[in-house]
Structures are given as C-alpha cells and as structure tokens.
Scaffold this motif. Sequence first.
Motif, PDB file in Angstrom:
ATOM      1  N   THR A 101       0.909  -1.020   0.070  1.00 19.15           N
ATOM      2  CA  THR A 101      -0.086  -0.008  -0.050  1.00 19.15           C
ATOM      3  C   THR A 101       0.909   1.108   0.060  1.00 19.15           C
ATOM      4  N   GLU A 102       0.304   2.361  -0.117  1.00 15.61           N
ATOM      5  CA  GLU A 102       0.955   3.814  -0.068  1.00 15.61           C
ATOM      6  C   GLU A 102       2.070   3.737  -1.220  1.00 15.61           C
ATOM      7  N   THR A 103       2.109   3.226  -2.504  1.00 13.20           N
ATOM      8  CA  THR A 103       2.996   2.960  -2.981  1.00 13.20           C
ATOM      9  C   THR A 103       3.472   4.379  -3.818  1.00 13.20           C
ATOM     10  N   HIS A 104       4.504   4.621  -3.959  1.00 11.58           N
ATOM     11  CA  HIS A 104       5.105   5.942  -4.743  1.00 11.58           C
ATOM     12  C   HIS A 104       6.225   5.725  -5.484  1.00 11.58           C
ATOM     13  N   ILE A 105       6.689   6.419  -6.348  1.00 19.44           N
ATOM     14  CA  ILE A 105       7.868   6.352  -7.463  1.00 19.44           C
ATOM     15  C   ILE A 105       8.435   7.666  -7.214  1.00 19.44           C
ATOM     16  N   ASP A 106       9.747   7.885  -6.689  1.00 23.65           N
ATOM     17  CA  ASP A 106      10.423   8.766  -6.542  1.00 23.65           C
ATOM     18  C   ASP A 106      10.738   9.495  -7.855  1.00 23.65           C
ATOM     19  N   ALA A 107      11.549  10.598  -7.579  1.00 25.39           N
ATOM     20  CA  ALA A 107      12.134  11.276  -8.776  1.00 25.39           C
ATOM     21  C   ALA A 107      13.143  10.768  -9.462  1.00 25.39           C
ATOM     22  N   LEU A 108      13.775   9.692  -8.879  1.00 22.73           N
ATOM     23  CA  LEU A 108      14.836   8.565  -9.612  1.00 22.73           C
ATOM     24  C   LEU A 108      14.282   7.465  -9.921  1.00 22.73           C
ATOM     25  N   GLY A 109      12.788   7.233 -10.002  1.00 20.86           N
ATOM     26  CA  GLY A 109      12.596   5.948 -10.424  1.00 20.86           C
ATOM     27  C   GLY A 109      12.453   4.944  -9.543  1.00 20.86           C
ATOM     28  N   ARG A 110      12.782   5.074  -8.320  1.00 18.20           N
ATOM     29  CA  ARG A 110      12.603   4.069  -7.104  1.00 18.20           C
ATOM     30  C   ARG A 110      11.276   4.034  -6.407  1.00 18.20           C
ATOM     31  N   SER A 111      10.897   2.760  -6.185  1.00 20.97           N
ATOM     32  CA  SER A 111       9.733   2.473  -5.589  1.00 20.97           C
ATOM     33  C   SER A 111       9.663   2.769  -4.113  1.00 20.97           C
ATOM     34  N   ARG A 112       8.768   3.140  -3.650  1.00 24.22           N
ATOM     35  CA  ARG A 112       8.539   3.238  -2.007  1.00 24.22           C
ATOM     36  C   ARG A 112       7.259   2.687  -2.013  1.00 24.22           C
ATOM     37  N   PHE A 113       7.125   1.973  -0.963  1.00 26.19           N
ATOM     38  CA  PHE A 113       5.795   1.400  -0.447  1.00 26.19           C
ATOM     39  C   PHE A 113       5.694   0.776   0.890  1.00 26.19           C
ATOM     40  N   THR A 114       4.695   0.643   1.596  1.00 26.70           N
ATOM     41  CA  THR A 114       4.352  -0.116   2.800  1.00 26.70           C
ATOM     42  C   THR A 114       3.896  -1.507   2.569  1.00 26.70           C
ATOM     43  N   VAL A 115       4.589  -2.422   3.140  1.00 30.05           N
ATOM     44  CA  VAL A 115       4.241  -3.859   2.988  1.00 30.05           C
ATOM     45  C   VAL A 115       3.609  -4.341   4.392  1.00 30.05           C
ATOM     46  N   ARG A 117      -1.017 -12.168   7.689  1.00 32.40           N
ATOM     47  CA  ARG A 117      -0.908 -13.131   8.638  1.00 32.40           C
ATOM     48  C   ARG A 117      -0.411 -12.840  10.107  1.00 32.40           C
ATOM     49  N   THR A 118       0.474 -11.817  10.190  1.00 36.25           N
ATOM     50  CA  THR A 118       0.774 -11.504  11.536  1.00 36.25           C
ATOM     51  C   THR A 118       0.453  -9.758  11.730  1.00 36.25           C
ATOM     52  N   SER A 119      -0.192  -9.334  10.515  1.00 33.26           N
ATOM     53  CA  SER A 119      -0.213  -7.743  10.723  1.00 33.26           C
ATOM     54  C   SER A 119       1.070  -6.946  10.976  1.00 33.26           C
ATOM     55  N   GLU A 120       2.237  -7.615  10.771  1.00 34.64           N
ATOM     56  CA  GLU A 120       3.431  -6.712  10.713  1.00 34.64           C
ATOM     57  C   GLU A 120       3.486  -5.817   9.613  1.00 34.64           C
ATOM     58  N   THR A 121       3.948  -4.732   9.765  1.00 37.10           N
ATOM     59  CA  THR A 121       4.171  -3.586   8.707  1.00 37.10           C
ATOM     60  C   THR A 121       5.472  -3.056   8.676  1.00 37.10           C
ATOM     61  N   GLU A 122       5.988  -2.865   7.504  1.00 34.27           N
ATOM     62  CA  GLU A 122       7.471  -2.222   7.192  1.00 34.27           C
ATOM     63  C   GLU A 122       7.424  -1.376   6.150  1.00 34.27           C
ATOM     64  N   GLU A 123       8.193  -0.483   6.144  1.00 36.89           N
ATOM     65  CA  GLU A 123       8.497   0.594   4.959  1.00 36.89           C
ATOM     66  C   GLU A 123       9.541   0.184   4.163  1.00 36.89           C
ATOM     67  N   ILE A 179      12.823 -15.792   7.965  1.00 33.54           N
ATOM     68  CA  ILE A 179      13.440 -14.784   8.159  1.00 33.54           C
ATOM     69  C   ILE A 179      12.475 -13.765   8.708  1.00 33.54           C
ATOM     70  N   ASN A 180      12.858 -13.125   9.665  1.00 35.27           N
ATOM     71  CA  ASN A 180      11.723 -11.979   9.899  1.00 35.27           C
ATOM     72  C   ASN A 180      11.617 -11.059   9.075  1.00 35.27           C
ATOM     73  N   LEU A 181      10.262 -10.443   8.786  1.00 38.53           N
ATOM     74  CA  LEU A 181      10.057  -9.473   7.936  1.00 38.53           C
ATOM     75  C   LEU A 181      10.807  -7.982   8.136  1.00 38.53           C
ATOM     76  N   ASN A 182      11.142  -7.678   9.395  1.00 41.03           N
ATOM     77  CA  ASN A 182      11.856  -6.397   9.623  1.00 41.03           C
ATOM     78  C   ASN A 182      13.320  -6.653   8.977  1.00 41.03           C
ATOM     79  N   ALA A 183      13.959  -7.557   9.386  1.00 43.14           N
ATOM     80  CA  ALA A 183      15.513  -8.161   9.037  1.00 43.14           C
ATOM     81  C   ALA A 183      15.274  -8.269   7.580  1.00 43.14           C
TER      82      ALA A 183
END
Length: 476
Positions: free
Chosen positions: A265-279, A283-289, A315-319
């Motif tokens: 969610t909250e997907t975005h492409i910056d000025a250099l063409g790189r993706s930013r999003f929230t995943v 299953r666990t409701s864990e969220t990372e940027e 592997i832990n999502l945060n790691a």
Amino acid sequence: MRALQVQGSSPNVFSAEQIASITGGRLEADPTIKVTAQAVLDSRAAQPGSLFVAAQGENVDGHDYARGALENGATLVLGTRSIEGVPVVVVEDIEQALGLLAQAHLRNLRQQGDIRVVGITGSAGKTTTKDLIGQILSEHGSTIFPAGSFNNELGLPLTVLRATPETRYLVLEMGASAPGDLTYLTHIAPLDVAVVLIVGSAHLGGFGGGIDDVARAKSELVQGVVAGGTVILNADDLRVIAMKDQASEEVLTYGVVRDTTFHATETHIDALGRSRFTVTDTRTSETEEVHLQLVGEHHMTNALAALAATTVLGINLNAAVSTLNNATALSPHRMDVTERPDGITIIDDSYNANPDSMRAALKALAVIAGRKRRTVAVLGEMLELGENSREQHDDLGRIVVRLNISLLVVVGAGASGIADGAMQEGSWGDEVVEVPTIEEAETFLTEYLTEGDVVLVKSSKGSGLWKLADRLVGKA
C-alpha cells in the motif's frame, strides 16, 4: 553469516566411477579420480579438482578445450566422445548427464542436512528477484545463488553442483522457452519455495498458442514443490494467480490488490524512479516501510516476491526489509544507472528484452527524466517473439511516442518495426533515427548527446546492444 560465494564453493567429492554410474556414461579414465571442486563450462575457470563439461555451443566445441582445462587443474572431463590422453566420462547427451549428476548431488545434500531450495520463474524479473532473495538469505545462512542468468538446462545444474553440505539456501532462477522446460528443471531440483512473477510475451516463439501457453508452461513450477513446500504467486497478474488451482501445497500471494498475504500500500515512485511502499504481512499484521534502491516501478513486484519467499523461510520481515532497502542489482545490464562526468545519464537495461520489460524500462526513462531533461531511447530487437514479432515491435514504437520520449534510436534491421510504429503514431522528422549497426549508433550518439540527457539502452542480449551500453558508460 555471509554467503559462500558461488565461485569459491566446493561440491561433495565424486569419483570418476560414481559420475559414470550416475550419468550412465562410459568411463575412459582411472575410476578412482576424484572431482573435488566445481563443474565448469569454461576451461579458463577450471581449478584443481574441477569437472570440465565439454559442451557443444553454436560456434565452440568444448572438447577442443579439454586439455586446457586439465592444465588449469581439472581432473575429469564430461564429454560426448573420447579425447586421446584425457580422462573422460563419455555420455550421449551432456545436458541430460549434467542434470542427472546435479539431481543426485542435491538428493545427497538433502539427506545430509537442511538445505532449502527456492525457484523463481516469470517472463521478466527473474534475475533481479533471485539477486534480492540471495542477498537477504545471505545474511542468515550459507547461500548459493548464481551470478547472472544461469537459468537453463546447463546453467541450473552447474549452480546446484556448487552447493555443499554447509549450504543452507540454494536460490535458482528457472527459465522456460517451451512447454516442459520447468518440469525438467524442477525434476533436477525439487523446490521448497516456488515463486512466480509475471506471465508476459517472452519467448513466444517457443509457444505455439501464445501467451496462454506461456502461462501453462510457467505453471509447471508450482507443481515442482516438495511436500510441505510453499507456492508464492503474484496476485496482480490474473494468469499467475490462476495457478493456485494447480498447487498441491500451501499458496501465499503478494501484490497491491486486496486480500493478498503480502500486501503493498501507499506506493510511490520517487524522482529517480525508485519504488517506495508499505508492505504488510497479513498473517501477522506486521508492517514495514520499503525504500528500494533499484530503478523502475516494476521492481516493486520483484521486492514483494523476495520478501514473501524469505519470510516463508523463517526470516523476520523487519530483517528482510532492512537488507532489501540496501540491496542492489548484482547482475550486469539490468536497469544499471550511470551518471557520466559530462552530465549524461545512461540507463543500461540491455541484458534482455520482451514487450513487458521494454514498457517498464521506457516508463522508468520518462520518470527519471521528468519534464526537464531530454530522453533518448536506444532500442534493439526483441528476440524469440514468434509470428507476432513485427506487431510487438510496432506496438513498442507507439508506446515510445505516448510517453513523449524525445528521441528514438532504432538499432538493426530486426528492430525496424519499432520505428514504423513510432512514425505511425505521429513521431516525425528528427524524432526517429534508424541505424543498422552498433558502431553507427555509437557514432550518432557521440555527436548528439549533451549535458542533461537521459539515455535508455535496451534490447535482447542476442541483439548485442549491451556492447553499446558498455561503451557509453566507459566499460569497453
């Protein structure tokens, strides 16, 4: 723990007698000869204890280099004929023999330890996703993943043979040029985790029924999973998500659509063409940027697939996200962005091309340049598209115009349909340039380019534009 590098890893020890037995070959060597190092196709890469695979190429016969391999340390040759004075296991079919050897090797490793095998397929993004998964897993155990695109009947077995009893993770890219290819590859290396990216128009020449046949071929991967394994599917691609009905093991999904296991969610492409999003791992409701360093909106799909695959492996999502946010494209000629000292930006995506990856790269070109910089698309032929090749090239030319690319440079007669499509769409005068050779393209660009220009170089590898890309960034 860092990865055991592919180049430095050693396989289990095989005797010449064992190799002959596994492959059904005829032994023309001392049966006690030991293979203790990696199997190689290039005699120059041989080292003490190597097995030299004397494969036959279009222009090169590996048997001619067997003695050179022995001089570099190889102890045994796998070939299809006798070589005077050289220890050889003679087989009828090199690819089949290598596959049998790799299959036996992986079976032994599974019996000895806890190796986990990940396989990735898709019409685009396989190599980048393999690199991302490999980089994440390398932080958590000894990991083997090949440099470049070793995804066929020769490359995959060679990668499997580089695994050792210490290998925790084996990450394999699996390509399909025709029906049955993935069934064969997963027979060599059954998967703990199967990842399917997208179904597109790559290699249509090998699929008589078009894109639906491509989808059926890609679905072979989900049937190559071991009991208790996991299938990971891109829910944003309708042809991919439909493969869930063919899976006999657990299925997890990823994408931006609702009700996915790994949801962006909250997907975005910056000025250099790189993706930013929230995943979110639903299953666990864990969220990372996620803040990718890779250029191109399409890498969000690859990143989500990598997070899904590595999280499944514990592997832990945060790691996983922490590594992913610093990950790079390790394999060459894949959206490699170079800022030249003269102020010209080169986007080198010349390793491979199909209609889907072409569109993604052109969109990235437009995003990076914004509205203030000139854009130059240097495009060559897309190979293996079958009878619809001309139409696919024409469509691509029209997309170039719709994206308002400043200049289209078409290289080679096989790509002429791109120029035709652009002109039919309304690109006139100096906006389209056709040149027959790479050398003429380089000459034109040297005179044309100026500070601030953003240049994309893209074609299928066989078209050779990677040589032009190397020259433009000063690597040649």
